[in-house]
Enzyme design. Structure first.
Site, PDB file in Angstrom:
ATOM      1  N   ASP A   1     -15.095 -42.159 -28.211  1.00 18.61           N
ATOM      2  CA  ASP A   1     -16.417 -42.842 -28.182  1.00 18.61           C
ATOM      3  C   ASP A   1     -16.819 -42.999 -26.814  1.00 18.61           C
ATOM      4  O   ASP A   1     -17.760 -43.678 -26.475  1.00 18.61           O
ATOM      5  CB  ASP A   1     -16.510 -44.289 -29.018  1.00 18.61           C
ATOM      6  CG  ASP A   1     -15.312 -45.341 -28.338  1.00 18.61           C
ATOM      7  OD1 ASP A   1     -14.637 -44.869 -27.330  1.00 18.61           O
ATOM      8  OD2 ASP A   1     -15.185 -46.199 -28.653  1.00 18.61           O
TER       9      ASP A   1
ATOM     10  N   LYS B   1     -41.249 -41.064   6.993  1.00 20.64           N
ATOM     11  CA  LYS B   1     -41.233 -40.588   5.616  1.00 20.64           C
ATOM     12  C   LYS B   1     -41.772 -41.430   4.710  1.00 20.64           C
ATOM     13  O   LYS B   1     -41.607 -42.523   4.973  1.00 20.64           O
ATOM     14  CB  LYS B   1     -39.672 -40.302   5.320  1.00 20.64           C
ATOM     15  CG  LYS B   1     -39.557 -40.059   3.575  1.00 20.64           C
ATOM     16  CD  LYS B   1     -38.065 -39.757   3.662  1.00 20.64           C
ATOM     17  CE  LYS B   1     -37.204 -40.998   2.862  1.00 20.64           C
ATOM     18  NZ  LYS B   1     -35.788 -40.560   2.508  1.00 20.64           N
TER      19      LYS B   1
ATOM     20  N   GLU C   1     -15.105 -44.600 -24.409  1.00 18.18           N
ATOM     21  CA  GLU C   1     -14.342 -45.811 -23.830  1.00 18.18           C
ATOM     22  C   GLU C   1     -13.356 -45.373 -22.967  1.00 18.18           C
ATOM     23  O   GLU C   1     -12.704 -44.441 -23.084  1.00 18.18           O
ATOM     24  CB  GLU C   1     -14.029 -46.925 -24.830  1.00 18.18           C
ATOM     25  CG  GLU C   1     -15.203 -47.684 -25.331  1.00 18.18           C
ATOM     26  CD  GLU C   1     -15.004 -48.943 -26.219  1.00 18.18           C
ATOM     27  OE1 GLU C   1     -13.568 -49.322 -26.231  1.00 18.18           O
ATOM     28  OE2 GLU C   1     -15.733 -49.812 -26.777  1.00 18.18           O
TER      29      GLU C   1
HETATM   30  C1  R5P Z   1     -32.796 -42.869   1.877  1.00 23.62           C
HETATM   31  O1  R5P Z   1     -33.533 -43.648   2.472  1.00 23.62           O
HETATM   32  C2  R5P Z   1     -31.593 -42.240   2.010  1.00 23.62           C
HETATM   33  O2  R5P Z   1     -31.206 -42.451   3.713  1.00 23.62           O
HETATM   34  C3  R5P Z   1     -31.795 -40.572   2.131  1.00 23.62           C
HETATM   35  O3  R5P Z   1     -32.644 -40.333   2.987  1.00 23.62           O
HETATM   36  C4  R5P Z   1     -32.055 -40.200   0.500  1.00 23.62           C
HETATM   37  O4  R5P Z   1     -31.511 -41.188  -0.326  1.00 23.62           O
HETATM   38  C5  R5P Z   1     -31.885 -38.745   0.591  1.00 23.62           C
HETATM   39  O5  R5P Z   1     -32.460 -38.601  -0.842  1.00 23.62           O
HETATM   40  P1  R5P Z   1     -32.840 -37.238  -1.112  1.00 23.62           P
HETATM   41  O6  R5P Z   1     -31.828 -36.146  -0.741  1.00 23.62           O
HETATM   42  O7  R5P Z   1     -33.099 -37.044  -2.794  1.00 23.62           O
HETATM   43  O8  R5P Z   1     -34.323 -36.696  -0.455  1.00 23.62           O
END
Ligand code: R5P
Length: 302
Positions: free
Chosen positions: A34, A192, A36
């Site tokens: 299951d 970003k 576990e």
């Molecule tokens: C987020 O702020 C982390 O520092 C990484 O930039 C992020 O987790 C990377 O994720 P992904 O590759 O999905 O863009």
């Protein structure tokens, strides 16, 4: 001293043990039909200092349960102390409430780790430098930046025409640390934006100078979007060569294919997370943190 490994990254546990002239101790990990799990410590550990090696990347929840049971088994069997080597700490990105009503997953996980009787934690490159403060038990927060600095020097990238880049504002502190290890190498950061619902990433602009070669540094690569968008933006601004360095190779979904097909020249990661063979790709280079962890265990148990 006895070292036990969960199933999440046995090759790394072997490397740590080898660097300490030890062998991995016996345990049984059994999965019932299951789903576990049952864990049994199969060596005498009374009055022994024990180490458990278990990063908690995919499958995150299964790896956590295995880890909790291993630690509980050790405590019940009389271990004097349990040091948890959790090179990658799952759920660390949900470190506060982003949208009303959300759980703070990181705090929940820390409560469980403390409750199960772990005495000390060794981890690598947390998403945020504040994470160690959230634990009531001692945390040794190691970093892959010294390994990255060594490679950057060996590859001859410590030049005027190279710049370090953080792919988001949150990662600047990490890039500053790397810059200090590289005689104050110039660094920049990307603005970003991530959509909190879809997870879609946009690289909007660059704060700081660009150069012919860029080295993007991050804590982890999950979907690969952050690195790929950052590389595309840098190339659109005149950068000719982009290398990426990230501590944790989460490589979710089709990240390996996307990175291989991208304009990124090479990708450097570490083995904090086990990388299955089918996730390897031509541009990938993997550095080991095994020796660094072994030296840290020796240091704290002296
Ligand atoms: C987020 O702020 C982390 O520092 C990484 O930039 C992020 O987790 C990377 O994720 P992904 O590759 O999905 O863009």
């Amino acid at each position: 001293m006895k070292i036990f490994s969960g199933s999440a990254n046995e090759p790394l546990a072997e490397k740590i043990a080898k660097n300490m002239n030890l062998t991995i101790s016996a345990r049984e990990l059994f999965v019932f039909p299951d789903g576990e799990r049952r864990v049994q410590i199969q060596e005498r550990v009374v009055d022994e200092d024990c180490v458990v090696v278990q990063p908690t990347a995919t499958p995150v929840d299964e790896n956590y349960m295995e880890l909790f049971f291993l630690c509980d088994g050790l405590k019940r069997s009389g271990a004097r102390s349990v040091t948890l080597v959790i090179p990658y700490l799952g759920y660390q990105r949900q470190d506060h409430v982003f949208r009303t009503g959300e759980a703070v997953s990181l705090e929940v996980v820390i409560k469980f780790l403390e409750e199960v009787g772990i005495d000390r934690v060794i981890a690598f490159d947390f998403h945020s430098v504040k994470i160690p403060e959230l634990f009531k038990i001692p945390v040794d927060h190691l970093s892959a930046m010294p390994l990255f600095a060594e490679v950057i020097k060996k590859r001859g990238f410590l030049t005027e025409d190279t710049v370090l880049v953080s792919p988001d504002m949150g990662g600047i502190r990490r890039v500053k640390i790397l810059s200090e290890l590289l005689d104050g190498m110039t660094y920049a950061a990307i603005e970003k934006e991530r959509d909190l619902i879809t997870g879609k990433v946009e690289a909007r602009g660059i704060e700081g100078k660009t150069a012919r070669r860029a080295i993007i540094v991050d804590d982890m690569i999950s979907s690969g979007s952050t690195m790929i968008k950052a590389a595309e933006l840098l190339i659109s601004k005149g950068t000719e060569e982009v290398y990426v360095f990230a501590t944790h190779a989460i490589f979710s979904a089709d990240a390996p294919e996307l990175l291989e097909a991208s304009k990124i020249a090479e990708v450097y990661v570490t083995d904090t997370v086990y990388i299955p063979k089918d996730k390897y790709f031509a541009k990938l280079n993997v550095l080991s943190v095994g020796e660094m962890i072994a030296r840290e265990i020796e240091k704290i148990t002296q």
